[in-house]
Design a protein around this motif. Structure first.
Motif, PDB file in Angstrom:
ATOM      1  N   ALA A 218      70.512 -26.385  61.121  1.00 16.60           N
ATOM      2  CA  ALA A 218      70.757 -25.157  62.023  1.00 16.60           C
ATOM      3  C   ALA A 218      70.290 -25.759  63.396  1.00 16.60           C
ATOM      4  N   GLY A 219      70.030 -26.891  63.739  1.00 14.15           N
ATOM      5  CA  GLY A 219      70.128 -27.436  64.823  1.00 14.15           C
ATOM      6  C   GLY A 219      71.262 -27.911  65.495  1.00 14.15           C
ATOM      7  N   TRP A 220      72.050 -28.335  64.370  1.00 15.27           N
ATOM      8  CA  TRP A 220      73.706 -28.952  64.878  1.00 15.27           C
ATOM      9  C   TRP A 220      74.444 -28.002  65.155  1.00 15.27           C
ATOM     10  N   VAL A 221      74.136 -26.526  64.535  1.00 16.24           N
ATOM     11  CA  VAL A 221      75.013 -25.351  64.733  1.00 16.24           C
ATOM     12  C   VAL A 221      74.412 -24.772  66.163  1.00 16.24           C
ATOM     13  N   ARG A 222      73.284 -24.752  66.378  1.00 16.41           N
ATOM     14  CA  ARG A 222      72.739 -24.379  67.470  1.00 16.41           C
ATOM     15  C   ARG A 222      73.143 -25.079  68.760  1.00 16.41           C
ATOM     16  N   ALA A 223      73.132 -26.566  68.730  1.00 15.32           N
ATOM     17  CA  ALA A 223      73.625 -27.001  69.857  1.00 15.32           C
ATOM     18  C   ALA A 223      75.106 -27.033  69.975  1.00 15.32           C
ATOM     19  N   ALA A 224      76.122 -26.881  69.020  1.00 18.55           N
ATOM     20  CA  ALA A 224      77.427 -26.541  69.097  1.00 18.55           C
ATOM     21  C   ALA A 224      77.479 -24.941  69.868  1.00 18.55           C
ATOM     22  N   ALA A 225      76.868 -24.109  69.354  1.00 20.43           N
ATOM     23  CA  ALA A 225      76.952 -22.797  70.114  1.00 20.43           C
ATOM     24  C   ALA A 225      76.521 -22.602  71.277  1.00 20.43           C
ATOM     25  N   HIS A 226      75.498 -23.464  71.759  1.00 21.66           N
ATOM     26  CA  HIS A 226      74.730 -23.353  73.130  1.00 21.66           C
ATOM     27  C   HIS A 226      75.878 -23.934  74.085  1.00 21.66           C
ATOM     28  N   GLU A 227      76.498 -25.284  73.505  1.00 19.74           N
ATOM     29  CA  GLU A 227      77.479 -25.907  74.475  1.00 19.74           C
ATOM     30  C   GLU A 227      78.663 -25.276  74.747  1.00 19.74           C
ATOM     31  N   TYR A 228      79.391 -24.581  73.576  1.00 19.62           N
ATOM     32  CA  TYR A 228      80.478 -23.741  73.637  1.00 19.62           C
ATOM     33  C   TYR A 228      80.197 -22.546  74.868  1.00 19.62           C
ATOM     34  N   VAL A 276      62.965 -20.678  71.453  1.00 13.14           N
ATOM     35  CA  VAL A 276      63.117 -21.286  70.000  1.00 13.14           C
ATOM     36  C   VAL A 276      61.951 -21.774  69.372  1.00 13.14           C
ATOM     37  N   GLY A 277      61.128 -22.553  70.390  1.00 16.30           N
ATOM     38  CA  GLY A 277      59.727 -22.983  70.026  1.00 16.30           C
ATOM     39  C   GLY A 277      59.936 -24.540  69.721  1.00 16.30           C
ATOM     40  N   LEU A 278      60.912 -25.160  70.273  1.00 16.32           N
ATOM     41  CA  LEU A 278      60.892 -26.746  70.028  1.00 16.32           C
ATOM     42  C   LEU A 278      60.158 -27.576  70.992  1.00 16.32           C
ATOM     43  N   GLY A 279      59.780 -28.552  70.591  1.00 13.72           N
ATOM     44  CA  GLY A 279      58.782 -29.534  71.191  1.00 13.72           C
ATOM     45  C   GLY A 279      59.504 -30.051  72.470  1.00 13.72           C
ATOM     46  N   LEU A 280      58.917 -30.842  73.312  1.00 10.88           N
ATOM     47  CA  LEU A 280      59.476 -31.220  74.610  1.00 10.88           C
ATOM     48  C   LEU A 280      60.400 -32.393  74.412  1.00 10.88           C
ATOM     49  N   PRO A 281      59.949 -33.048  73.208  1.00  7.34           N
ATOM     50  CA  PRO A 281      60.975 -34.295  73.122  1.00  7.34           C
ATOM     51  C   PRO A 281      62.267 -33.747  72.302  1.00  7.34           C
ATOM     52  N   GLU A 282      61.950 -32.977  71.460  1.00  2.00           N
ATOM     53  CA  GLU A 282      63.020 -32.209  70.714  1.00  2.00           C
ATOM     54  C   GLU A 282      63.955 -31.438  71.733  1.00  2.00           C
ATOM     55  N   THR A 283      63.491 -30.677  72.716  1.00  2.80           N
ATOM     56  CA  THR A 283      64.231 -30.279  73.677  1.00  2.80           C
ATOM     57  C   THR A 283      65.246 -31.105  74.664  1.00  2.80           C
ATOM     58  N   ALA A 284      64.359 -32.419  75.040  1.00  2.00           N
ATOM     59  CA  ALA A 284      65.117 -33.125  75.968  1.00  2.00           C
ATOM     60  C   ALA A 284      66.246 -33.585  75.048  1.00  2.00           C
ATOM     61  N   ALA A 285      66.114 -34.225  73.693  1.00  2.92           N
ATOM     62  CA  ALA A 285      67.079 -34.611  73.011  1.00  2.92           C
ATOM     63  C   ALA A 285      68.435 -33.969  72.830  1.00  2.92           C
ATOM     64  N   GLU A 286      68.225 -32.362  72.608  1.00  6.05           N
ATOM     65  CA  GLU A 286      68.981 -31.701  72.403  1.00  6.05           C
ATOM     66  C   GLU A 286      69.963 -31.327  73.815  1.00  6.05           C
ATOM     67  N   THR A 287      69.165 -31.132  74.781  1.00  7.79           N
ATOM     68  CA  THR A 287      69.940 -30.995  76.098  1.00  7.79           C
ATOM     69  C   THR A 287      70.434 -32.400  76.573  1.00  7.79           C
ATOM     70  N   GLU A 288      70.315 -33.392  75.664  1.00  4.14           N
ATOM     71  CA  GLU A 288      70.645 -34.866  76.318  1.00  4.14           C
ATOM     72  C   GLU A 288      70.449 -35.161  77.999  1.00  4.14           C
ATOM     73  N   ALA A 289      68.697 -34.922  78.074  1.00  5.00           N
ATOM     74  CA  ALA A 289      68.040 -35.531  79.012  1.00  5.00           C
ATOM     75  C   ALA A 289      66.780 -36.376  78.577  1.00  5.00           C
ATOM     76  N   SER A 290      66.024 -36.643  79.556  1.00  2.23           N
ATOM     77  CA  SER A 290      64.872 -37.612  79.385  1.00  2.23           C
ATOM     78  C   SER A 290      63.707 -36.524  79.211  1.00  2.23           C
ATOM     79  N   THR A 291      62.884 -37.124  78.730  1.00  2.00           N
ATOM     80  CA  THR A 291      61.774 -36.084  78.688  1.00  2.00           C
ATOM     81  C   THR A 291      61.081 -35.544  80.045  1.00  2.00           C
ATOM     82  N   PRO A 292      60.881 -36.565  80.963  1.00  2.00           N
ATOM     83  CA  PRO A 292      60.378 -36.208  82.235  1.00  2.00           C
ATOM     84  C   PRO A 292      61.353 -34.993  82.910  1.00  2.00           C
ATOM     85  N   ALA A 293      62.665 -35.333  82.684  1.00  2.00           N
ATOM     86  CA  ALA A 293      63.548 -34.521  83.191  1.00  2.00           C
ATOM     87  C   ALA A 293      63.574 -33.106  82.692  1.00  2.00           C
TER      88      ALA A 293
END
Length: 426
Positions: A218-228, A276-293
């Motif tokens: 579900a996260g794979w599809v969500r990332a593809a949908a958000h990027e498109y 969605v309710g993701l944690g901060l590290p998961e959010t940073a990983a899905e948006t391809e950014a560091s955790t402080p960013a």
């Protein structure tokens, strides 16, 4: 022939933490292992996993990072203090840059340390809830797949594994409605939201062997949908030059306006964390950014939305409810799984035929060039030049007066040629 077991690897979150603990970039890790930066990014986000020799090399590299981190901990250094200092330094720079009297009025906005503390506190609870939800969803998907297989064949047993079509249909039916609402919150356009979700599921069906074994399909599809949905090329489409019809409810209209005023990166971070309710590290990983960013983006997004809605004192749970309800009253079309699979297969056939036609065109052009190309060297002809001293060719000129008189005399003669000699009788 027996296959050796795969080398165990840490979780994607732990891989990212080990790299950031050594202050290494993804490009440096990619250079040491011998892969590209995009590959390391995919490994850390959990979309793909290394195989073969690269998996062994990556496991040894992470093991060395883990041993180095433990050695630093035994040497008297306090990683907690370093992490707190790393978290405080950006906050201190932000306070120094915005040291104004108006800054005291924003004391109700949570700081970076508070956001990360809140994320760590909610991480364990969300992890347990996610594990229970994933187990329940897997059981439901397996039961639905078995029922579909029994209905199709009529002789399937209860211990059969679900088919690829049944598993994909279960994933699409479970996650598509929420994804349509999320993409609508990101773009504010109903047609683009439906198109983004449908395109993401088509891509997932094309790469289903990879998506099926992913730790979070579900996260794979969500990332593809958000990027498109957030692609900047949509602005050049004629249908997207004007605004879409706003939501019917006033609260949803105000929240959507506040979201669309944010930059795309902050909008996506706020939706993933508070919606969605993701944690901060998961959010940073899905948006391809560091955790402080990611934490900084979340702070600025919350502050802008609270200022726009004039709700600075509301807790984050209220924003979570508002984001979840956004789009629920709109007429958003959810793509059907069968239509998605047919469209994906049709698109794959179209691209395959186009690739074959292009290859045939290149082969034909190459063959024509080989056939018509000269087999030996032909020197080029030098350009001509004028030569002096040669008289030009001249035709007959006009007749003189004597020539004209002679011509007239010859024309008047009754006979041609000399007179014949005739003997005379005597």
């Amino acid at each position: 022939m027996s296959q050796r077991p795969a080398v165990p690897l840490p979780t994607p979150k732990e891989r990212r933490r080990l790299r950031e603990a050594k202050s290494l970039t993804q490009a440096e890790v990619a250079a040491r292992i011998g892969v590209s930066r995009e590959t390391v990014r995919a490994w850390e986000s959990g979309r793909t996993h290394p195989r073969g020799e690269r998996r062994v090399a990556y496991a040894r590299f992470l093991e060395g990072l883990a041993v180095g981190a433990s050695a630093v901990g035994r040497g008297g250094g306090r990683p907690e203090a370093q992490a707190e200092a790393a978290e405080v330094r950006p906050e201190a720079r932000a306070e120094a840059a915005h040291d104004r009297p108006e800054a005291h009025a924003r004391s109700s906005v949570p700081t970076l340390a508070q956001v990360q503390a809140e994320a760590e506190a909610r991480a364990e609870e969300r992890a347990r809830a996610r594990e229970l939800a994933e187990a329940r969803v897997e059981a439901e998907a397996e039961a639905a797949a078995r029922a579909a297989a029994k209905a199709a064949t009529g002789s399937a047993s209860a211990d059969e594994r679900p088919t690829a079509e049944a598993a994909f249909d279960a994933l699409c039916a479970r996650t598509a409605p929420a994804l349509v609402r999320q993409t609508y919150a990101l773009t504010g356009r109903r047609a683009l939201a439906q198109e983004s979700v449908e395109r993401a599921f088509q891509l997932a069906w094309e790469r289903w062997p990879e998506v099926a074994v992913d730790r979070d399909p579900a996260g794979w599809v969500r990332a593809a949908a958000h990027e498109y949905a957030l692609s900047p090329w949509h602005r050049f489409r004629p249908a997207h030059r004007g605004p879409d019809v706003p939501p019917a409810e006033e609260a949803h209209r105000a929240l959507l306006t506040a979201l669309l005023d944010l930059p795309p990166t902050q909008r996506r971070t706020l939706l993933l964390y508070d919606g969605v309710g993701l944690g901060l590290p998961e959010t940073a990983a899905e948006t391809e950014a560091s955790t402080p960013a990611a934490a900084s983006r979340l702070l600025h997004a919350r502050e802008a939305v609270a200022e726009h809605l004039r709700a600075a004192d509301e807790p984050p749970e209220v924003l979570h409810e508002h984001l979840g309800a956004l789009g629920s009253t709109e007429r958003l079309v959810v793509p059907r799984p069968a239509r998605v699979r047919i469209g994906s297969e049709r698109r794959a056939r179209l691209w395959t035929r186009a690739a074959i036609a292009f290859t045939a065109l290149i082969i034909g052009a190459t063959a024509l060039t080989v056939r018509t190309a000269p087999t030996r060297y032909e020197p080029p002809q030098s350009p001509g030049r004028a030569i002096s001293g040669v008289p030009p060719r001249m035709g007959p000129g006009p007749l003189s007066y004597e020539d004209e008189v002679l011509r007239e005399k010859l024309r008047k003669e009754p006979t041609r040629g000399p007179a014949r000699l005739i003997p005379r009788p005597e």
